[in-house]
Structures are given as structure tokens and as C-alpha cells.
Design a protein around this motif. Structure first.
Motif, PDB file in Angstrom:
ATOM      1  N   VAL A  41      26.748  71.428 -22.704  1.00  0.00           N
ATOM      2  CA  VAL A  41      26.165  70.105 -22.550  1.00  0.00           C
ATOM      3  C   VAL A  41      27.252  69.251 -21.795  1.00  0.00           C
ATOM      4  N   SER A  42      28.364  69.166 -22.494  1.00  0.00           N
ATOM      5  CA  SER A  42      29.470  68.493 -22.002  1.00  0.00           C
ATOM      6  C   SER A  42      29.890  68.602 -20.776  1.00  0.00           C
ATOM      7  N   ALA A  82      27.084  67.349 -18.408  1.00  0.00           N
ATOM      8  CA  ALA A  82      27.172  66.114 -18.270  1.00  0.00           C
ATOM      9  C   ALA A  82      28.273  65.459 -17.400  1.00  0.00           C
ATOM     10  N   GLU A  83      29.430  66.262 -17.409  1.00  0.00           N
ATOM     11  CA  GLU A  83      30.533  66.002 -16.655  1.00  0.00           C
ATOM     12  C   GLU A  83      30.433  66.115 -15.336  1.00  0.00           C
ATOM     13  N   ARG A 126      25.356  58.929 -18.663  1.00  0.00           N
ATOM     14  CA  ARG A 126      25.150  59.243 -20.019  1.00  0.00           C
ATOM     15  C   ARG A 126      23.659  59.521 -20.293  1.00  0.00           C
ATOM     16  N   GLY A 133      22.768  63.100 -19.496  1.00  0.00           N
ATOM     17  CA  GLY A 133      23.500  64.048 -20.214  1.00  0.00           C
ATOM     18  C   GLY A 133      22.524  64.206 -21.478  1.00  0.00           C
ATOM     19  N   THR A 173      28.041  63.357 -14.034  1.00  0.00           N
ATOM     20  CA  THR A 173      28.933  62.206 -13.966  1.00  0.00           C
ATOM     21  C   THR A 173      29.732  62.024 -12.751  1.00  0.00           C
TER      22      THR A 173
END
Length: 208
Positions: A150-151, A154-155, A130, A133, A158
Motif C-alpha cells: 500500500v505504501s 500511495a507513493e 493521502r 492511499g 502521490t
């Protein structure tokens, strides 16, 4: 100057013991160690260990929590010393790699096989993902990174961090966790770098 109170001396001794315990477990792992072994290595009594935790399992979990808490403090200090988003992302991932570097393969394998420790590692991995991200989002918003979703970034981070934590990266590549984080930092930063034709903001670097 007044002498330290017994309470403060006791707290300091507990802190020293926990630090020594973390170092021991990082080096040797813990699955094969009994409380007698731990007491002998730390040069204390089992009774003293029981003041830290009520069982070996609780002691190990507390040591793992302490390891990640101290690591998080140092990682965030490294990030705070950096001026630009790119430097902050690099500092974060490379500081994570540096914190994991002292962890022996035996320690990491033991964590993976011991659910209370594995849960702590997983929780810290999720928090780290997180945080990365957030740092990527800051860089995109500031115009220092490509205008990537960005999502998605970040994924991707992760998924990679979870794969490292679950030992899938080690199994597939032979890389230690610290080495995998260093590789992730390199790949991520090259992927986020602005087009060479577009002037980038000068890097102010990190404060030493």
C-alpha cells in the motif's frame, strides 16, 4: 415568517460574490485582472470586494481556497455513494477530474505562478494523495485489490498527483489536469485489479 436579518442577507451576498468570483477566475485566470476588472465583471464596487479581502492577492487566495473546499465536499459525496473499494477509488479520482475540468489552462498556469495559490493547490493535492492511499489500503485489506504494498501504491499516486499539480505532466504530455486525473484513474484501477482467475466480489456500483 420573519424577514431575513441584514446579517444573513449580507452573508448570502458574500457567498454569491465568492461563487461568482471563483467562476470568473476559473474561466479567465487572474494574473491579468485588476480589482477594477473584477468589480466590473461581478457588477459590484471595489469597496464591496474589500469586504471580502483586503487586497487582490488575498482575494485570489480566498477564492482558490473556496474552490478546493467546495470541490472536496463534492468529491467525498461521490465516494460516499459507492459500495466497493474499486468504485470508491474510481469515484474519487474521476470526481477530482470533474472538479478540475472547468478550470481553464490560464487559471491553472496563474495558480502555478502565484505562490499563495500554488501553496493551496499543493496542500490540497497532498491531502488528496493521502485520501487515495487510504482508499487503496481499504481495498487491499478487504481483498478487493491485489495484495500490493500500500505504501508503494500511495507513493506512486502521490508522485503523479504532485507532478500534475506542478504542471510537469501538462508540459510533458499536453494533458490538462482533469485529463491527467482521468488517465491516472484508469491506469491505477487496471493495476490494482485482481487476477482474472480469482473471482472478484460483485460491484454494487454507486448511488446516483
Amino acid at each position: 415568517m420573519a424577514a431575513p436579518t441584514p446579517v444573513r442577507r449580507g452573508a448570502a451576498r458574500h457567498s454569491e460574490l465568492f461563487d461568482a468570483l471563483v467562476e470568473l477566475l476559473l474561466t479567465e485566470g487572474f494574473a491579468h485582472l485588476t480589482l477594477d476588472d473584477v468589480a466590473a465583471r461581478l457588477r459590484c464596487s471595489k469597496r464591496t470586494l474589500y469586504t471580502l479581502a483586503g487586497s487582490k492577492e488575498q482575494l485570489v487566495r480566498a477564492a482558490v481556497v473556496r474552490f478546493f473546499a467546495r470541490a472536496t465536499e463534492r468529491v467525498e459525496a461521490a465516494v460516499a455513494a459507492c459500495a466497493t473499494p474499486a468504485d470508491r477509488v474510481a469515484a474519487y479520482l474521476r470526481a477530482v477530474a470533474a472538479e478540475l475540468a472547468p478550470a481553464s489552462a490560464r487559471f491553472v498556469d496563474d495558480m502555478a505562478a502565484f505562490p499563495p495559490a500554488a501553496e493551496v493547490y499543493a496542500r490540497n493535492t497532498a491531502a488528496a494523495a493521502r485520501r487515495v492511499g487510504e482508499l487503496i489500503g481499504e481495498g487491499v485489506a478487504a481483498g478487493d485489490f491485489r495484495d500490493v504494498p500500500v505504501s508503494f501504491a500511495a507513493e506512486m499516486v502521490t508522485a503523479t498527483m504532485v507532478a500534475i499539480q506542478q504542471r510537469r505532466i501538462a508540459g510533458a504530455t499536453g494533458l490538462a489536469d482533469a485529463e491527467a486525473y482521468e488517465a491516472l484513474a484508469t491506469l491505477l484501477l487496471h493495476g490494482l485489479a485482481r487476477d482474472p482467475a480469482t473471482p472478484a466480489r460483485p460491484s454494487a456500483g454507486c448511488r446516483s
